[in-house]
Structure formats: C-alpha cells, structure tokens
Scaffold this motif. Structure first.
Motif, mmCIF file in Angstrom:
data_model
loop_
_atom_site.group_PDB
_atom_site.id
_atom_site.type_symbol
_atom_site.label_atom_id
_atom_site.label_comp_id
_atom_site.label_asym_id
_atom_site.label_seq_id
_atom_site.Cartn_x
_atom_site.Cartn_y
_atom_site.Cartn_z
ATOM 1 N N ARG A 61 0.830 -1.202 0.000
ATOM 2 C CA ARG A 61 0.000 0.000 0.000
ATOM 3 C C ARG A 61 0.864 1.251 0.000
ATOM 4 N NH1 ARG A 61 -4.421 -1.361 4.618
ATOM 5 N NH2 ARG A 61 -4.946 0.831 4.299
ATOM 6 N N TYR A 62 1.976 1.209 0.715
ATOM 7 C CA TYR A 62 2.873 2.363 0.721
ATOM 8 C C TYR A 62 3.479 2.592 -0.664
ATOM 9 C CZ TYR A 62 6.631 5.501 2.127
ATOM 10 O OH TYR A 62 7.465 6.582 2.236
ATOM 11 N N TYR A 63 3.964 1.525 -1.285
ATOM 12 C CA TYR A 63 4.559 1.660 -2.617
ATOM 13 C C TYR A 63 3.546 2.193 -3.626
ATOM 14 C CZ TYR A 63 8.448 -1.227 -0.924
ATOM 15 O OH TYR A 63 9.533 -1.719 -0.231
ATOM 16 N N ALA A 64 2.307 1.681 -3.539
ATOM 17 C CA ALA A 64 1.290 2.077 -4.509
ATOM 18 C C ALA A 64 0.834 3.513 -4.297
ATOM 19 C CB ALA A 64 0.097 1.133 -4.437
ATOM 20 N N SER A 65 0.542 3.873 -3.039
ATOM 21 C CA SER A 65 -0.019 5.193 -2.766
ATOM 22 C C SER A 65 1.008 6.313 -2.837
ATOM 23 C CB SER A 65 -0.707 5.193 -1.398
ATOM 24 O OG SER A 65 0.232 4.956 -0.356
ATOM 25 N N GLN A 66 2.252 6.027 -2.424
ATOM 26 C CA GLN A 66 3.262 7.078 -2.362
ATOM 27 C C GLN A 66 4.147 7.156 -3.605
ATOM 28 O OE1 GLN A 66 3.247 9.263 0.277
ATOM 29 N NE2 GLN A 66 1.400 8.108 0.815
ATOM 30 N N TYR A 67 4.313 6.045 -4.320
ATOM 31 C CA TYR A 67 5.244 6.023 -5.450
ATOM 32 C C TYR A 67 4.626 5.523 -6.756
ATOM 33 C CZ TYR A 67 9.151 7.191 -2.445
ATOM 34 O OH TYR A 67 10.006 7.857 -1.593
ATOM 35 N N GLY A 68 3.374 5.097 -6.719
ATOM 36 C CA GLY A 68 2.731 4.641 -7.943
ATOM 37 C C GLY A 68 3.213 3.303 -8.456
ATOM 38 N N PHE A 69 3.801 2.477 -7.587
ATOM 39 C CA PHE A 69 4.260 1.151 -7.986
ATOM 40 C C PHE A 69 3.147 0.120 -7.807
ATOM 41 C CE2 PHE A 69 8.658 2.514 -6.318
ATOM 42 C CZ PHE A 69 9.023 3.011 -7.560
ATOM 43 N N ALA A 70 3.099 -0.860 -8.685
ATOM 44 C CA ALA A 70 2.328 -2.070 -8.429
ATOM 45 C C ALA A 70 3.197 -3.009 -7.591
ATOM 46 C CB ALA A 70 1.933 -2.734 -9.737
ATOM 47 N N ALA A 71 2.560 -3.902 -6.832
ATOM 48 C CA ALA A 71 3.297 -4.876 -6.028
ATOM 49 C C ALA A 71 2.531 -6.194 -6.038
ATOM 50 C CB ALA A 71 3.472 -4.374 -4.591
ATOM 51 N N ALA A 72 3.268 -7.281 -5.945
ATOM 52 C CA ALA A 72 2.636 -8.601 -5.972
ATOM 53 C C ALA A 72 3.437 -9.573 -5.131
ATOM 54 C CB ALA A 72 2.527 -9.119 -7.406
ATOM 55 N N THR A 73 2.742 -10.584 -4.617
ATOM 56 C CA THR A 73 3.390 -11.655 -3.888
ATOM 57 C C THR A 73 2.682 -12.963 -4.196
ATOM 58 O OG1 THR A 73 4.231 -12.301 -1.700
ATOM 59 C CG2 THR A 73 1.957 -11.498 -1.795
ATOM 60 N N ILE A 74 3.363 -14.078 -3.961
ATOM 61 C CA ILE A 74 2.767 -15.400 -4.138
ATOM 62 C C ILE A 74 3.105 -16.268 -2.930
ATOM 63 C CG2 ILE A 74 2.725 -15.363 -6.658
ATOM 64 C CD1 ILE A 74 5.284 -17.057 -6.656
ATOM 65 N N GLU A 75 2.267 -17.290 -2.719
ATOM 66 C CA GLU A 75 2.518 -18.243 -1.636
ATOM 67 C C GLU A 75 3.717 -19.115 -1.999
ATOM 68 O OE1 GLU A 75 2.147 -18.802 1.671
ATOM 69 O OE2 GLU A 75 -0.013 -19.081 1.499
ATOM 70 N N LEU A 76 4.610 -19.329 -1.041
ATOM 71 C CA LEU A 76 5.777 -20.162 -1.296
ATOM 72 C C LEU A 76 5.412 -21.638 -1.315
ATOM 73 C CD1 LEU A 76 8.468 -18.431 0.950
ATOM 74 C CD2 LEU A 76 8.343 -18.405 -1.546
ATOM 75 N N PRO A 77 6.189 -22.452 -2.016
ATOM 76 C CA PRO A 77 5.960 -23.908 -1.982
ATOM 77 C C PRO A 77 6.029 -24.437 -0.552
ATOM 78 C CG PRO A 77 7.557 -23.328 -3.687
ATOM 79 C CD PRO A 77 7.323 -22.085 -2.890
ATOM 80 N N GLY A 78 5.112 -25.320 -0.203
ATOM 81 C CA GLY A 78 5.108 -25.915 1.119
ATOM 82 C C GLY A 78 4.631 -25.004 2.219
ATOM 83 N N SER A 79 4.082 -23.841 1.876
ATOM 84 C CA SER A 79 3.681 -22.846 2.863
ATOM 85 C C SER A 79 2.180 -22.605 2.779
ATOM 86 C CB SER A 79 4.445 -21.544 2.616
ATOM 87 O OG SER A 79 4.177 -20.590 3.609
ATOM 88 N N GLY A 80 1.597 -22.017 3.819
ATOM 89 C CA GLY A 80 0.167 -21.734 3.808
ATOM 90 C C GLY A 80 -0.642 -23.008 3.660
#
Length: 245
Positions: A61-80
């Motif tokens: 949210r900080y990157y998007a609101s303050q700098y206009g960046f998109a951000a993404a993450t994914i679940e790691l193998p064996g996690s969640g």
C-alpha cells in the motif's frame, strides 16, 4: 492467472487475489496511475500469506499510494495451504534441534532446508512474473524485495527482467547460493539488523561482500530480527524509485 476477489483499500489502492495454477497470490495496484506501473515483487518467509498479510499489504500500500508502484506476492511452496513435503519438514526439524542445542548449523542442514525451496520457488516467481506483465496496468521494470535471501539471490542471477533488489540480510545461505551471489550484478539495497538473534552477523557481512554488484548499499541498524526501523520502508522505496523509473 485467475482473479478470485478484489477490494479497494485506503488511499485508493486496488487489491486483487489470484491463483496461478495451484499457487495463490495477491496483486496491489495504484488506482490513480496514468500508465503502466513499475512492479515490485514482495518476498516473504515461509510462514504463509495469511500470517504475513499485514506486513506485505502495508508495504504494498505504501509503494502504490506514495510512489505509484504495483506490487505482488505469491505463496511459497510448502507454505500456507499448499502441500508440505517431508524432506523440508525434516530439514526444519534438524535446524530447530541444532539451534535449541546451541550447536553450529552445518551447511548440510542449511542446504537441505533452503536449496529445495529455492529450486521450486524461483520458477514459480518467474511464471507469476510472466502472467503479471501481460496485464495492461503493469509495465515494468521490475524490482524484488524481502523474503528468503537465497530466493532473491537466485532470481537476481537468472531473471533478466529484475532491475534492482532489496534484501533482508540473512546467514542461512547454502554454499552454492553464496557462490551464485558473486554473479549478481544488479543494484542492491541490503538491510542488516546488527543484533539479529536468528542470523550470524559476520556471515551476513560476508554474503554482502560476495555480491558482484557495482552498486550495493548496506543499511545496518541496531536491534533484533524484527526490529527493522519504520523509516527503512521509505529508504527502500527511494532506492526502487531510482531504478524502476
């Protein structure tokens, strides 16, 4: 890539959850972007997206609101909620046993714990990147930050679309990945907690020294593993602004 839910967060940030095959992930984009946004891939430790969500969403949210960046993450193998594999569970048990006994953590244990995760996670990050860059609201270039430092090192070596990386210093790095660090040439921003109870300071410094990048910056702060100062979020964002604009 299949989007499964979406919501509008504070500051107009758009959050969408997705699946890529069996891999869950989250994408955050700035609502007010005038064109395709640069992308930051946000890594995390193998504790599950549900556990890590507040921290990941806060950074995104900080990157998007303050700098206009998109951000993404994914679940790691064996996690969640993803399937476990017995070898990784055994390696984690061996690590806990050694640390609780105050014994040195040998490279054999570290390799058994980290290398299978790196070998599985890096191709998944690349597949996610393939899909994300087809979206009209995302353009690139691409940055990577945080998470398991060995995953970041491998990505920095094999993925030419990543232009800069921010790492959290760690010492549980297999010898093979340590050698790969010498091949890293992109700009780096590395955070080190000087009194980190989970990582050996000298080993972390040795890894920083091994990186082959001509531009690499180390920010060392007093405090333990979870004590990274809040102002380092802004410092890291400025680093990405220099290299992703």
């Amino acid at each position: 890539m299949h989007f499964t839910s979406e919501q509008r967060l504070d500051e107009g940030v758009h959050e969408r959850r997705f699946t890529l095959g069996e891999i869950p992930g989250i994408l955050w984009t700035p609502a007010s972007a005038s064109g395709p946004a640069p992308l930051i891939l946000i890594g995390h430790p193998p504790l599950g997206l549900r556990t890590m969500y507040p921290r990941l969403a806060g950074r995104a949210r900080y990157y998007a609101s303050q700098y206009g960046f998109a951000a993404a993450t994914i679940e790691l193998p064996g996690s969640g909620d993803r399937p476990r594999w017995p070898a990784a569970e055994q390696a984690r048990a061996d690590l806990r046993r050694a640390m609780e006994a105050g014994e040195p953590v040998g490279d054999e244990i570290v390799a058994a714990l980290v290398l299978p995760l790196v070998d599985r996670a890096v191709p998944e990050w690349q597949s996610a990147l393939d899909a994300l860059l087809t979206l009209p609201e995302i353009g690139g270039p691409v940055g990577y930050e945080g998470g398991v430092i060995s995953i970041g090192v491998r990505l920095a070596v094999v993925e030419p679309r990543i232009a800069a990386a921010g790492f959290f210093a760690g010492s549980l790095v297999p010898a093979a990945v340590f050698e790969e660090a010498r091949q890293v040439t992109i700009p780096l921003h590395v955070l080190l907690q000087w009194d980190d109870e989970r990582n050996d300071r000298q080993a972390s410094l040795d890894l920083f020294d091994a990186f082959g990048s001509q531009e690499k910056t180390l920010h060392a702060n007093l405090g333990g593993h979870t004590g990274v100062p809040q102002f380092e979020l802004e410092t890291g964002a400025r680093f990405f602004a220099r290299h992703l604009r």
